[in-house]
Write a protein that holds these residues in place. Structure first.
Motif, PDB file in Angstrom:
ATOM      1  N   LEU A 165       0.236  63.721  43.896  1.00 57.15           N
ATOM      2  CA  LEU A 165       0.664  62.252  43.768  1.00 57.15           C
ATOM      3  C   LEU A 165       1.991  62.293  43.087  1.00 57.15           C
ATOM      4  O   LEU A 165       2.288  62.788  42.176  1.00 57.15           O
ATOM      5  CB  LEU A 165      -0.504  61.681  43.047  1.00 57.15           C
ATOM      6  CG  LEU A 165      -0.856  60.325  43.109  1.00 57.15           C
ATOM      7  CD1 LEU A 165      -1.467  60.156  44.545  1.00 57.15           C
ATOM      8  CD2 LEU A 165      -2.067  59.907  42.397  1.00 57.15           C
ATOM      9  N   GLY A 166       2.697  61.561  43.770  1.00 56.78           N
ATOM     10  CA  GLY A 166       4.206  61.444  43.230  1.00 56.78           C
ATOM     11  C   GLY A 166       4.511  59.833  43.152  1.00 56.78           C
ATOM     12  O   GLY A 166       4.222  59.091  44.063  1.00 56.78           O
ATOM     13  N   GLY A 206      12.029  56.605  55.390  1.00 50.84           N
ATOM     14  CA  GLY A 206      11.885  57.400  54.375  1.00 50.84           C
ATOM     15  C   GLY A 206      11.113  58.704  54.518  1.00 50.84           C
ATOM     16  O   GLY A 206      11.562  59.732  53.874  1.00 50.84           O
ATOM     17  N   ILE A 207       9.978  58.674  55.074  1.00 49.10           N
ATOM     18  CA  ILE A 207       9.466  59.879  55.325  1.00 49.10           C
ATOM     19  C   ILE A 207      10.382  61.009  56.374  1.00 49.10           C
ATOM     20  O   ILE A 207      10.502  62.138  56.083  1.00 49.10           O
ATOM     21  CB  ILE A 207       8.101  59.606  56.163  1.00 49.10           C
ATOM     22  CG1 ILE A 207       6.976  58.906  54.881  1.00 49.10           C
ATOM     23  CG2 ILE A 207       7.461  60.984  56.822  1.00 49.10           C
ATOM     24  CD1 ILE A 207       5.800  58.502  55.776  1.00 49.10           C
ATOM     25  N   GLY A 208      10.732  60.480  57.449  1.00 49.47           N
ATOM     26  CA  GLY A 208      11.834  60.944  58.073  1.00 49.47           C
ATOM     27  C   GLY A 208      12.960  61.696  57.304  1.00 49.47           C
ATOM     28  O   GLY A 208      13.217  62.925  57.504  1.00 49.47           O
ATOM     29  N   TRP A 209      13.517  61.057  56.325  1.00 48.53           N
ATOM     30  CA  TRP A 209      14.840  61.637  55.538  1.00 48.53           C
ATOM     31  C   TRP A 209      14.383  62.819  54.634  1.00 48.53           C
ATOM     32  O   TRP A 209      14.713  63.467  54.492  1.00 48.53           O
ATOM     33  CB  TRP A 209      15.319  60.413  54.839  1.00 48.53           C
ATOM     34  CG  TRP A 209      16.410  60.852  54.144  1.00 48.53           C
ATOM     35  CD1 TRP A 209      17.454  61.171  54.679  1.00 48.53           C
ATOM     36  CD2 TRP A 209      17.061  60.303  52.739  1.00 48.53           C
ATOM     37  NE1 TRP A 209      18.520  61.404  53.663  1.00 48.53           N
ATOM     38  CE2 TRP A 209      18.112  60.943  52.429  1.00 48.53           C
ATOM     39  CE3 TRP A 209      16.242  59.613  51.645  1.00 48.53           C
ATOM     40  CZ2 TRP A 209      18.885  60.629  51.437  1.00 48.53           C
ATOM     41  CZ3 TRP A 209      16.969  59.640  50.608  1.00 48.53           C
ATOM     42  CH2 TRP A 209      17.972  59.998  50.343  1.00 48.53           C
ATOM     43  N   ALA A 210      12.867  62.318  54.302  1.00 54.05           N
ATOM     44  CA  ALA A 210      12.403  63.333  53.039  1.00 54.05           C
ATOM     45  C   ALA A 210      11.962  64.505  53.757  1.00 54.05           C
ATOM     46  O   ALA A 210      11.868  65.573  53.421  1.00 54.05           O
ATOM     47  CB  ALA A 210      11.203  62.804  52.543  1.00 54.05           C
ATOM     48  N   ALA A 242       9.519  59.595  45.980  1.00 55.93           N
ATOM     49  CA  ALA A 242       7.981  59.561  45.752  1.00 55.93           C
ATOM     50  C   ALA A 242       7.536  60.890  46.382  1.00 55.93           C
ATOM     51  O   ALA A 242       6.517  61.572  45.746  1.00 55.93           O
ATOM     52  CB  ALA A 242       7.466  58.219  46.309  1.00 55.93           C
ATOM     53  N   ILE A 243       7.794  61.147  47.694  1.00 53.59           N
ATOM     54  CA  ILE A 243       7.305  62.267  48.320  1.00 53.59           C
ATOM     55  C   ILE A 243       7.459  63.511  47.454  1.00 53.59           C
ATOM     56  O   ILE A 243       6.820  64.459  47.557  1.00 53.59           O
ATOM     57  CB  ILE A 243       7.796  62.445  49.630  1.00 53.59           C
ATOM     58  CG1 ILE A 243       6.930  61.116  50.280  1.00 53.59           C
ATOM     59  CG2 ILE A 243       7.276  63.636  50.328  1.00 53.59           C
ATOM     60  CD1 ILE A 243       7.563  60.761  52.014  1.00 53.59           C
ATOM     61  N   ALA A 244       8.872  63.850  47.298  1.00 53.23           N
ATOM     62  CA  ALA A 244       9.553  64.845  46.542  1.00 53.23           C
ATOM     63  C   ALA A 244       8.621  65.222  45.313  1.00 53.23           C
ATOM     64  O   ALA A 244       8.482  66.352  44.789  1.00 53.23           O
ATOM     65  CB  ALA A 244      10.854  65.006  46.545  1.00 53.23           C
ATOM     66  N   ASN A 245       8.556  64.194  44.538  1.00 54.97           N
ATOM     67  CA  ASN A 245       7.722  64.198  43.274  1.00 54.97           C
ATOM     68  C   ASN A 245       6.406  64.729  43.454  1.00 54.97           C
ATOM     69  O   ASN A 245       5.874  65.252  42.772  1.00 54.97           O
ATOM     70  CB  ASN A 245       7.736  62.727  42.445  1.00 54.97           C
ATOM     71  CG  ASN A 245       9.176  62.471  41.902  1.00 54.97           C
ATOM     72  OD1 ASN A 245       9.771  63.384  41.653  1.00 54.97           O
ATOM     73  ND2 ASN A 245       9.205  61.269  41.488  1.00 54.97           N
ATOM     74  N   ALA A 246       5.742  64.041  44.371  1.00 52.82           N
ATOM     75  CA  ALA A 246       4.479  64.451  44.879  1.00 52.82           C
ATOM     76  C   ALA A 246       4.156  66.049  45.241  1.00 52.82           C
ATOM     77  O   ALA A 246       3.435  66.905  44.932  1.00 52.82           O
ATOM     78  CB  ALA A 246       3.796  63.572  45.916  1.00 52.82           C
ATOM     79  N   VAL A 247       5.133  66.202  46.108  1.00 58.86           N
ATOM     80  CA  VAL A 247       5.181  67.724  46.777  1.00 58.86           C
ATOM     81  C   VAL A 247       5.566  68.728  45.243  1.00 58.86           C
ATOM     82  O   VAL A 247       4.619  69.624  45.023  1.00 58.86           O
ATOM     83  CB  VAL A 247       6.334  68.015  47.464  1.00 58.86           C
ATOM     84  CG1 VAL A 247       6.441  69.587  47.832  1.00 58.86           C
ATOM     85  CG2 VAL A 247       5.940  67.297  48.932  1.00 58.86           C
ATOM     86  N   SER A 248       6.399  68.286  44.391  1.00 54.01           N
ATOM     87  CA  SER A 248       6.653  69.176  43.201  1.00 54.01           C
ATOM     88  C   SER A 248       5.498  69.397  42.336  1.00 54.01           C
ATOM     89  O   SER A 248       5.126  70.453  41.942  1.00 54.01           O
ATOM     90  CB  SER A 248       7.895  68.679  42.299  1.00 54.01           C
ATOM     91  OG  SER A 248       9.176  68.247  43.377  1.00 54.01           O
ATOM     92  N   SER A 249       4.619  67.939  42.283  1.00 51.88           N
ATOM     93  CA  SER A 249       3.507  68.210  41.332  1.00 51.88           C
ATOM     94  C   SER A 249       2.619  68.899  41.741  1.00 51.88           C
ATOM     95  O   SER A 249       1.795  69.996  41.379  1.00 51.88           O
ATOM     96  CB  SER A 249       3.229  66.883  41.200  1.00 51.88           C
ATOM     97  OG  SER A 249       1.815  66.821  40.745  1.00 51.88           O
ATOM     98  N   ALA A 250       2.201  69.136  43.463  1.00 51.22           N
ATOM     99  CA  ALA A 250       1.360  69.510  43.867  1.00 51.22           C
ATOM    100  C   ALA A 250       1.599  71.113  43.973  1.00 51.22           C
ATOM    101  O   ALA A 250       0.683  72.036  43.730  1.00 51.22           O
ATOM    102  CB  ALA A 250       1.344  69.364  45.434  1.00 51.22           C
ATOM    103  N   ILE A 251       2.758  71.692  44.132  1.00 51.05           N
ATOM    104  CA  ILE A 251       2.932  73.095  44.134  1.00 51.05           C
ATOM    105  C   ILE A 251       3.524  73.589  42.908  1.00 51.05           C
ATOM    106  O   ILE A 251       3.763  74.826  42.812  1.00 51.05           O
ATOM    107  CB  ILE A 251       3.825  73.547  45.452  1.00 51.05           C
ATOM    108  CG1 ILE A 251       5.406  72.896  45.410  1.00 51.05           C
ATOM    109  CG2 ILE A 251       3.211  73.288  46.711  1.00 51.05           C
ATOM    110  CD1 ILE A 251       6.073  73.432  46.117  1.00 51.05           C
TER     111      ILE A 251
END
Ligand code: MOS
Length: 758
Positions: A432-433, A659-663, A724-733
């Motif tokens: 979750l980010g 935003g999802i596309g860019w991320a 938000a997506i990059a934060n969520a991914v960083s937190s997940a892995i």
């Protein structure tokens, strides 16, 4: 009395039925008598000079009519919108693959393309600059007088004192990529010569008044000699802000030369290679913080790839600078925001003007610091978030319309932030980010001189009301809210109102349709027009009903004498007015309030108000393939007042998708200045399968200077998503992902590197 106002109601879009049934005629569907076609001739090298243009082969193409180039320009060969660095047609120097050399004109689009292909240009090549680093470090052979396109800075407080007070200092680098607008309708226009020497432009466009000025400048004509009308526009996102000025001016030159209407429609490949994109950023953040989580000091360097011409880099660089640390209180901060020329396609306006990039910097940074402090990222944000009465990073005191905190809390509640505790033992890691942002509405201190907009409201004897406005509908729902605001301001039914296509002859120069400014600017202009119009309507009604004008009430489409209860229909009143020779046309105008801002230090009131938003992304990372799935986005937006809630949801869902596309999916690649991802099979826009459910939460902190309390939503909708997506991914892995797009390759690389280190 029951109030039938549609403000706050999800009125359906007046332009929707024609669009969804395919009846709307976009530029490619329009042909006019005697129309001929233009195709661009452009540089095939990234940097160099040319001496000779040979059109002998092009002239032999069946249907060839003319070749138009720099020597055909009667006025100034200049199309730079803010900085005058861009010739309309190259004058001996070319600065990117796509730099304009001329326009081939022929009887058919195919013949024009063929002729364009056969124009031969001899070049002397120079060594090109293909990255920010190479451009910044250059010592000679500059692209323009210097390689620095523009620069903005902020100096507030004393960062050395701040860093000395900090318990922890954290540094990090971030990189964000290009983004191609990929409006589904490419750049397109028709230029018409008018017999008396005037020129008319019909185009797929965002800023009619930019085009008017650009075309007038090329011909050395007064602005009024150029008429600009907007055709229905199939998406723009900033990509039709300044770019159509070039295309329309070239078409206009051709039209005047051959004396016929000239149509130019870019093929997708040319559109992608020639036109602007989102600036890639590289960012360096150094932030000092106390053990309790209080931000005390920041030193931030933002470097932007401007491409061959500045276009709107000044706006991007300015916004990124004044928003670099986000919606948080920080007493000591230095920011340098530098845009560098490169020999690559120009970058310019794209939904948010540098804000999504800066948001990636500050919101990744907030998570990295929270991780260091072992604080919950939400608690850390709430500790520093701006509130009514707070000062921003530019020392601007905020008014009451500050919903930042509420957007965090509402998004977190819905996302069940506090109870999220995934099992991370398997192949798929969940995360979750959170990302919180503020966005300065309208043009701000840097663009204040042109931050006024108008409407013209015309009452017809039938009771119909025509509204002309200076901003535009580009898919975002402007027509709908203009209808609602006009109906409410006059007390009449929305069905009476027709919003006219934007036409430069109908309204005063209203500035550009950008910066999420339509609702505020047009809404306030409508209120201004209504203030002039209502007394006239009431006076007329008192004559018609034979009563005191102070007793007249106009509401719910009825005109009533409050004393006797006698009422007449609005159309009866309009008919009476036309027979009584009364004024039936009113212009409304609104300019943004004055701002105190010091351009030297960057300290002061950067914008008169801000929209606030928080996005929370719920993601799933496949550690076997590196693929990132966005499972859900919670999006809370402080819009002041929701004029049309469904319209806001539409904007948010669209912004999130972009935003999802860019991320994640959009990976824009060039090889020595040639775009190698020019179509949808190589440049991956997110599809429905990539777009999750979006829960939109509307927060309404009324803005005193906004019409009905409203603020902008168009750009805030995309700004927090990628972070938000990059934060969520960083937190997940458990790995800080500081560069996007998060393609499977990039994620897998990081996972593998960490595996090896273990
Ligand atoms: Mo936009 S980047 O405000 O067109």
């Amino acid at each position: 009395m029951e109030n039938l106002s549609t403000i706050g109601q999800s009125l359906s879009r007046p332009d929707a039925p024609e669009k969804v049934t395919g009846k709307t005629r976009f530029l490619t569907d329009i042909s006019v008598e005697n129309m001929v076609h233009g195709a661009p001739v452009y540089s095939s090298i990234p940097f160099g000079k040319f001496n000779n243009i040979d059109i002998s082969k092009a002239e032999k193409v069946d249907g060839f009519i003319a070749f138009v180039s720099a020597q055909d320009i009667p006025g100034e060969n200049q199309v730079g919108v803010i900085i005058s660095d861009q010739p309309l047609f190259a004058d001996k120097t070319v600065r990117y693959i796509g730099d304009s050399i001329g326009l081939a004109v022929a009887k058919t689009p195919g013949a024009a393309l063929e002729a364009a292909r056969l124009v031969k240009v001899d070049y002397d090549k120079k060594s090109p600059y293909l990255s920010i680093d190479k451009s910044r470090d250059a010592t000679g052979n500059f692209i323009h007088k210097t390689n620095l396109a523009c620069h903005h800075r902020l100096r507030n407080g004393d960062i050395d004192v701040g860093f000395a007070e900090a318990d922890t200092i954290v540094e990090a680098h971030f990189k964000t990529p290009y983004q191609e607008h990929y409006y589904l309708e490419p750049q397109a226009c028709i230029a018409f010569p008018i017999e008396d020497g005037r020129i008319k432009i019909l185009g797929s466009l965002q800023c009619p008044f930019y085009i008017q000025k650009a075309v007038a400048r090329i011909f050395g004509l007064p602005n009024e000699k150029v008429l600009v009308e907007q055709a229905p526009t199939g998406g723009a996102f900033g990509g039709k802000e300044d770019i159509p000025s070039e295309i329309c001016a070239r078409a206009a030159l051709a039209a005047m030369k051959v004396g016929l209407p000239v149509k130019v429609v870019y093929h997708r490949f040319d559109d992608v290679q020639l036109t602007s994109k989102r600036h890639p950023f590289q960012m360096h953040y150094k932030v000092g913080v106390r053990n309790d989580g209080t931000l005390v000091s920041a030193k931030i360097l933002l470097e932007e790839n401007a491409g061959a011409y500045a276009t709107l880099s000044t706006v991007v660089s300015y916004r990124a600078a004044v928003q670099a640390m986000g919606p948080y209180v920080i007493p000591n901060i230095h920011v340098d925001s530098n845009s560098y020329y490169t020999n690559l396609p120009p970058t310019g306006a794209f939904r948010g003007f540098g804000s999504p990039q800066a948001a990636f910097g500050h919101e990744r940074m907030m998570d990295i610091i929270a991780d260091k402090l072992k604080m919950d990222p939400m608690e850390f944000r709430l500790k520093n978030i701006v509130k009514p009465g707070s000062q921003t990073q530019t020392a601007q005191r905020l008014n009451e319309s500050v919903g930042a905190e509420e957007t965090i809390q509402k998004a977190a509640r819905l996302a069940q932030w506090n109870s999220f505790n995934p099992d991370r033992s398997g192949r798929y890691k969940h995360g979750l980010g959170m990302s919180a942002i503020h966005y300065g509405n309208c043009l701000g201190a840097a663009g204040w001189h042109m931050d006024g907009s108008g409407v013209n409201i015309k009452i017809l004897p039938s009771g119909d009301v025509h509204v002309a406005y200076g901003l535009i509908e580009m898919g975002q729902g402007a027509e709908t809210v203009v209808t609602q605001m006009t109906a409410d301001a006059l007390g009449i039914a929305p069905s009476r109102i027709r919003v006219l296509p934007t036409d430069s002859a109908q309204v005063p120069d209203s500035g550009p349709a950008v910066a999420s400014r339509n609702v505020i600017m047009t809404g306030n202009a409508i209120r201004d027009a209504a203030k002039k119009l209502l007394p006239v309507l009431k006076k007329a009604a008192s004559e018609l009903i034979e009563c005191h004008k102070s007793d007249i009430i106009i509401t719910n489409d009825k005109v009533t004498d409050n004393q006797s209860g006698v009422d007449v229909g609005f159309h009866e009143l309009c008919d009476f007015m036309s027979r009584s020779n009364m004024s039936m046309e009113f212009t409304g105008w609104w300019h943004t309030p004055p701002l105190e801002y010091n351009a030297e230090t960057g300290v002061g009131e950067a914008y008169f108000t801000y929209s606030y938003a928080t996005h929370i992304a719920k993601v799933r990372v496949d550690t076997l393939t590196g693929q990132v799935f966005v499972d859900k986005i919670f999006a809370a937006h402080d819009v002041g007042k929701a004029i049309n809630p469904a319209g806001i949801e539409g904007q948010v869902e669209g912004g999130v998708a972009q935003g999802i596309g860019w991320a994640i999916t959009e990976d824009f690649i060039m090889d020595r200045g040639v775009v190698t991802t020019p179509n949808l099979s190589t440049y991956l826009l997110p599809t429905a399968l990539d777009c999750p459910e979006v829960e939109t939460i509307i927060v309404e902190k009324s803005e005193p200077d906004g019409p009905w309390g409203a603020k902008g939503i168009g750009e805030p909708s995309i700004i927090p998503t990628a972070a938000a997506i990059a934060n969520a991914v960083s937190s997940a892995i458990g790995i800080q992902m500081n560069e996007i797009p998060l393609t499977p390759e990039r994620v897998l690389n990081q996972l593998n590197k960490t595996e090896i280190k273990k």
